[in-house]
Design a protein around this motif. Sequence first.
Motif, PDB file in Angstrom:
ATOM      1  N   LYS A 195       0.824  -1.201   0.000  1.00 33.37           N
ATOM      2  CA  LYS A 195       0.000   0.000   0.000  1.00 33.37           C
ATOM      3  C   LYS A 195       0.862   1.257   0.000  1.00 33.37           C
ATOM      4  O   LYS A 195       0.404   2.339  -0.355  1.00 33.37           O
ATOM      5  N   SER A 196       2.116   1.111   0.419  1.00 37.02           N
ATOM      6  CA  SER A 196       3.041   2.247   0.443  1.00 37.02           C
ATOM      7  C   SER A 196       4.472   1.752   0.305  1.00 37.02           C
ATOM      8  O   SER A 196       4.758   0.570   0.475  1.00 37.02           O
ATOM      9  N   ILE A 197       5.327   2.693  -0.004  1.00 35.78           N
ATOM     10  CA  ILE A 197       6.762   2.432  -0.129  1.00 35.78           C
ATOM     11  C   ILE A 197       7.458   3.241   0.968  1.00 35.78           C
ATOM     12  O   ILE A 197       7.189   4.441   1.112  1.00 35.78           O
ATOM     13  N   PRO A 198       8.337   2.631   1.751  1.00 33.92           N
ATOM     14  CA  PRO A 198       8.998   3.398   2.820  1.00 33.92           C
ATOM     15  C   PRO A 198       9.905   4.496   2.249  1.00 33.92           C
ATOM     16  O   PRO A 198      10.566   4.299   1.232  1.00 33.92           O
ATOM     17  N   GLU A 199       9.885   5.642   2.911  1.00 28.66           N
ATOM     18  CA  GLU A 199      10.716   6.768   2.472  1.00 28.66           C
ATOM     19  C   GLU A 199      12.201   6.418   2.489  1.00 28.66           C
ATOM     20  O   GLU A 199      12.993   7.016   1.764  1.00 28.66           O
ATOM     21  N   LYS A 208      19.074   1.267  -9.604  1.00 25.22           N
ATOM     22  CA  LYS A 208      18.881   1.493 -11.043  1.00 25.22           C
ATOM     23  C   LYS A 208      17.515   1.041 -11.523  1.00 25.22           C
ATOM     24  O   LYS A 208      16.982   1.578 -12.471  1.00 25.22           O
ATOM     25  N   SER A 209      16.964   0.004 -10.884  1.00 29.51           N
ATOM     26  CA  SER A 209      15.710  -0.590 -11.334  1.00 29.51           C
ATOM     27  C   SER A 209      14.787  -0.817 -10.148  1.00 29.51           C
ATOM     28  O   SER A 209      15.174  -1.469  -9.180  1.00 29.51           O
ATOM     29  N   LEU A 210      13.562  -0.267 -10.242  1.00 27.77           N
ATOM     30  CA  LEU A 210      12.561  -0.430  -9.203  1.00 27.77           C
ATOM     31  C   LEU A 210      11.256  -0.843  -9.871  1.00 27.77           C
ATOM     32  O   LEU A 210      10.668  -0.080 -10.633  1.00 27.77           O
ATOM     33  N   LEU A 211      10.847  -2.082  -9.602  1.00 23.64           N
ATOM     34  CA  LEU A 211       9.649  -2.639 -10.217  1.00 23.64           C
ATOM     35  C   LEU A 211       8.546  -2.710  -9.168  1.00 23.64           C
ATOM     36  O   LEU A 211       8.655  -3.448  -8.186  1.00 23.64           O
ATOM     37  N   LEU A 212       7.481  -1.933  -9.387  1.00 21.08           N
ATOM     38  CA  LEU A 212       6.406  -1.782  -8.414  1.00 21.08           C
ATOM     39  C   LEU A 212       5.039  -2.236  -8.917  1.00 21.08           C
ATOM     40  O   LEU A 212       4.064  -2.172  -8.185  1.00 21.08           O
ATOM     41  N   GLN A 213       4.943  -2.651 -10.169  1.00 19.87           N
ATOM     42  CA  GLN A 213       3.639  -2.913 -10.770  1.00 19.87           C
ATOM     43  C   GLN A 213       2.850  -3.980 -10.017  1.00 19.87           C
ATOM     44  O   GLN A 213       3.408  -4.826  -9.355  1.00 19.87           O
ATOM     45  N   HIS A 214       1.531  -3.888 -10.152  1.00 21.00           N
ATOM     46  CA  HIS A 214       0.575  -4.832  -9.562  1.00 21.00           C
ATOM     47  C   HIS A 214       0.690  -4.898  -8.041  1.00 21.00           C
ATOM     48  O   HIS A 214       0.899  -5.951  -7.448  1.00 21.00           O
ATOM     49  N   ASN A 215       0.565  -3.729  -7.416  1.00 20.38           N
ATOM     50  CA  ASN A 215       0.462  -3.586  -5.979  1.00 20.38           C
ATOM     51  C   ASN A 215      -0.779  -2.737  -5.698  1.00 20.38           C
ATOM     52  O   ASN A 215      -1.556  -2.470  -6.615  1.00 20.38           O
ATOM     53  N   GLU A 216      -0.940  -2.300  -4.477  1.00 19.17           N
ATOM     54  CA  GLU A 216      -2.086  -1.472  -4.111  1.00 19.17           C
ATOM     55  C   GLU A 216      -1.626  -0.067  -3.722  1.00 19.17           C
ATOM     56  O   GLU A 216      -2.184   0.554  -2.821  1.00 19.17           O
ATOM     57  N   LEU A 217      -0.617   0.428  -4.410  1.00 16.50           N
ATOM     58  CA  LEU A 217      -0.051   1.743  -4.111  1.00 16.50           C
ATOM     59  C   LEU A 217      -0.978   2.853  -4.588  1.00 16.50           C
ATOM     60  O   LEU A 217      -1.500   2.796  -5.697  1.00 16.50           O
ATOM     61  N   SER A 218      -1.127   3.868  -3.758  1.00 15.84           N
ATOM     62  CA  SER A 218      -1.918   5.031  -4.167  1.00 15.84           C
ATOM     63  C   SER A 218      -1.008   6.225  -4.449  1.00 15.84           C
ATOM     64  O   SER A 218      -1.417   7.174  -5.117  1.00 15.84           O
ATOM     65  N   HIS A 219       0.211   6.192  -3.928  1.00 18.53           N
ATOM     66  CA  HIS A 219       1.174   7.274  -4.180  1.00 18.53           C
ATOM     67  C   HIS A 219       2.593   6.770  -3.898  1.00 18.53           C
ATOM     68  O   HIS A 219       2.780   5.736  -3.258  1.00 18.53           O
ATOM     69  N   LEU A 220       3.538   7.517  -4.379  1.00 20.82           N
ATOM     70  CA  LEU A 220       4.945   7.242  -4.101  1.00 20.82           C
ATOM     71  C   LEU A 220       5.467   8.340  -3.184  1.00 20.82           C
ATOM     72  O   LEU A 220       4.955   9.462  -3.221  1.00 20.82           O
ATOM     73  N   PRO A 221       6.482   8.066  -2.384  1.00 20.52           N
ATOM     74  CA  PRO A 221       7.008   9.095  -1.495  1.00 20.52           C
ATOM     75  C   PRO A 221       7.541  10.287  -2.288  1.00 20.52           C
ATOM     76  O   PRO A 221       8.052  10.136  -3.401  1.00 20.52           O
ATOM     77  N   ASP A 222       7.391  11.466  -1.718  1.00 22.23           N
ATOM     78  CA  ASP A 222       7.992  12.653  -2.329  1.00 22.23           C
ATOM     79  C   ASP A 222       9.503  12.474  -2.335  1.00 22.23           C
ATOM     80  O   ASP A 222      10.066  11.850  -1.445  1.00 22.23           O
ATOM     81  N   GLY A 223      10.142  13.025  -3.319  1.00 18.44           N
ATOM     82  CA  GLY A 223      11.599  12.981  -3.362  1.00 18.44           C
ATOM     83  C   GLY A 223      12.168  11.875  -4.225  1.00 18.44           C
ATOM     84  O   GLY A 223      13.346  11.538  -4.089  1.00 18.44           O
ATOM     85  N   GLU A 269      15.101   2.619 -14.410  1.00 14.54           N
ATOM     86  CA  GLU A 269      13.871   1.889 -14.715  1.00 14.54           C
ATOM     87  C   GLU A 269      12.937   1.958 -13.512  1.00 14.54           C
ATOM     88  O   GLU A 269      13.272   1.514 -12.409  1.00 14.54           O
ATOM     89  N   LEU A 270      11.771   2.551 -13.729  1.00 13.91           N
ATOM     90  CA  LEU A 270      10.723   2.592 -12.717  1.00 13.91           C
ATOM     91  C   LEU A 270       9.448   2.106 -13.393  1.00 13.91           C
ATOM     92  O   LEU A 270       8.953   2.727 -14.308  1.00 13.91           O
ATOM     93  N   VAL A 271       8.960   0.947 -12.945  1.00 12.24           N
ATOM     94  CA  VAL A 271       7.759   0.375 -13.541  1.00 12.24           C
ATOM     95  C   VAL A 271       6.691   0.369 -12.470  1.00 12.24           C
ATOM     96  O   VAL A 271       6.862  -0.233 -11.411  1.00 12.24           O
ATOM     97  N   ASN A 272       5.579   1.067 -12.764  1.00  9.73           N
ATOM     98  CA  ASN A 272       4.490   1.188 -11.818  1.00  9.73           C
ATOM     99  C   ASN A 272       3.190   1.336 -12.575  1.00  9.73           C
ATOM    100  O   ASN A 272       2.964   2.356 -13.199  1.00  9.73           O
ATOM    101  N   TYR A 273       2.321   0.352 -12.526  1.00  8.99           N
ATOM    102  CA  TYR A 273       1.018   0.402 -13.202  1.00  8.99           C
ATOM    103  C   TYR A 273      -0.103   0.634 -12.207  1.00  8.99           C
ATOM    104  O   TYR A 273      -1.233   0.309 -12.455  1.00  8.99           O
ATOM    105  N   ASN A 274       0.187   1.171 -11.057  1.00  9.66           N
ATOM    106  CA  ASN A 274      -0.785   1.214  -9.976  1.00  9.66           C
ATOM    107  C   ASN A 274      -1.689   2.449  -9.999  1.00  9.66           C
ATOM    108  O   ASN A 274      -2.747   2.433  -9.394  1.00  9.66           O
ATOM    109  N   PHE A 275      -1.288   3.512 -10.645  1.00  9.40           N
ATOM    110  CA  PHE A 275      -2.075   4.743 -10.581  1.00  9.40           C
ATOM    111  C   PHE A 275      -2.963   4.872 -11.791  1.00  9.40           C
ATOM    112  O   PHE A 275      -2.631   4.572 -12.877  1.00  9.40           O
TER     113      PHE A 275
END
Length: 184
Positions: free
Chosen positions: A141-145, A154-169, A178-184
């Motif tokens: 549901k969240s990613i720790p700051e 270099k690569s952060l794969l986040l797709q298919h989670n229940e994330l509503s936002h990513l931390p600022d910064g 590489e940042l893959v996120n299909y959650n929003f």
Amino acid sequence: MAAARRARAGDSRAGFRRAADEQSPAVPQGLIRAARKSGQLNLAGRGLGEVPQHVWRINLDTPEEAHQNLSFGAADRWWEQTDLTKLILASNQLQCLSEDIRLLPALTVLDVHDNQLTSLPSALGQLENLQKLDVSHNKLKSIPEELLQLSHLKSLLLQHNELSHLPDGFGQLVSLEELVNYNF
């Protein structure tokens, strides 16, 4: 079969073997020995509900074979072990990761995709060598700051989670390619 006969006969040892088997480590010692040599441990698809403590402590604990009086060939020199750099825990039933992940500071790849993770430990931020993190296909549901401290990521794969936002910064991750996120 013999255990069943003992159980019927009232043998006090009945079921002893089964209890010992249930408590045996889910990770074969041969895999741990190989990981100490290669720096890579693949525990994908083993039905793990949690990561055994000896996996987190693989770089710290004296190997079992060190306590035996054996002569070692060149292939068995446990004292020349390599720190764990790649840990694959994909396709298990993990619901959380221990803060003890900080005990694996040499990790460059951590793959925990396809589990049941609902959160990530803040200790991930201490893995300063981490370059690839795959947490896709979980229930995050969240990613720790603290993840923003991973300057080599270099690569952060986040797709298919229940994330509503990513931390600022997220701009602090200057190496991120590489940042893959299909959650929003």
